[in-house]
Design an enzyme around this catalytic site. Sequence first.
Site, PDB file in Angstrom:
ATOM      1  CG  ASP A  53      -1.949  -1.082   1.216  1.00 33.21           C
ATOM      2  OD1 ASP A  53      -2.297  -1.535   0.111  1.00 33.21           O
ATOM      3  OD2 ASP A  53      -2.392  -1.485   2.304  1.00 33.21           O
ATOM      4  CE  LYS A  54      -0.133   8.590  -0.565  1.00 31.67           C
ATOM      5  NZ  LYS A  54      -1.213   9.608  -0.644  1.00 31.67           N
TER       6      LYS A  54
END
Length: 309
Positions: A143-144
Amino acid sequence: MSIRERLWVEADDDGARLDRWLTESLQDLGYDVSRSQVQDWLAEGRVRADRTRLKASDRVQAGEGYEVDIPDPEPIVLAGEDIPLNVVHEDDDVVVIDKPRGLVVHPAAGHWQGTLVNALIGRGTRLSSLGGDFRPGVVHRIDKDTSGLLVLAKSDRAYHSLAAQLRAHSVQREYLAIAHGRLTHDRGLIDAPIGRDPKNRQRMAVTEGGKPAITHFEVVERFERYTYLRLRLETGRTHQIRVHLAYTGHPLAGDPVYGPRHTLPIEGQALHAHTLGFVHPATQIWLSFTSPLPADMAGLLSRLRDRVL
């Protein structure tokens, strides 16, 4: 030019906000749209129904029909950008990156620039095209707002090999995390299927009809209100660790989607992809990489040990 879609409200969706219902309905049909895009279309008059005027905050009613004129997307060119990267390993077949928190892995709706893939193209890295136009070489993601290690395929043989290893659950992926609460068991596993949250299609959830998902965990250290964990993924579902820990009542510290509002001071979830291991696609030699804990998480642990937090 545009595409016209006709959508009908089912009984289960009665009372939902119009913008959210339209977004989720179009996503279910395969359209890569965001809620903000749908809100723009409402303002532009691209959505029609029996009502003369539509607002994003309107509530839909079972049996209603809506027509949506979906504009053709503007062509997007995948361009290289000068973004610093920590390249841990690179050869003719693979490149291993230690990703900082806050960096998106590949372009998608809402993040067409400033991604890890843009950065690799900017430094002249050739990636396999098998992942797709905007996901070249991407066989798995983090994920970011998760930091740590991931591998991308530079050659087609590497893409096929890594994808097969992921399907066989033979890729070693270990994470370090700080979770809310004190886990009572020293180690164990969470075996709970994950799918789209039926109440909010933007989230994932443990659902009866979801895909199998298994996460192994081990307690590293306990604090008064938090637990420091080591986790190993057996499967790799979207948001798997975040969903599984929230399901057990111990969401990740800093998780803006699955965690509580009052949490530790960190930008994004306290989750770090610590170890990555796989068989090299060409040499068939086992490769293993380890990333040190980032400064933000290390600082939180120090303050927890000092009982400052």
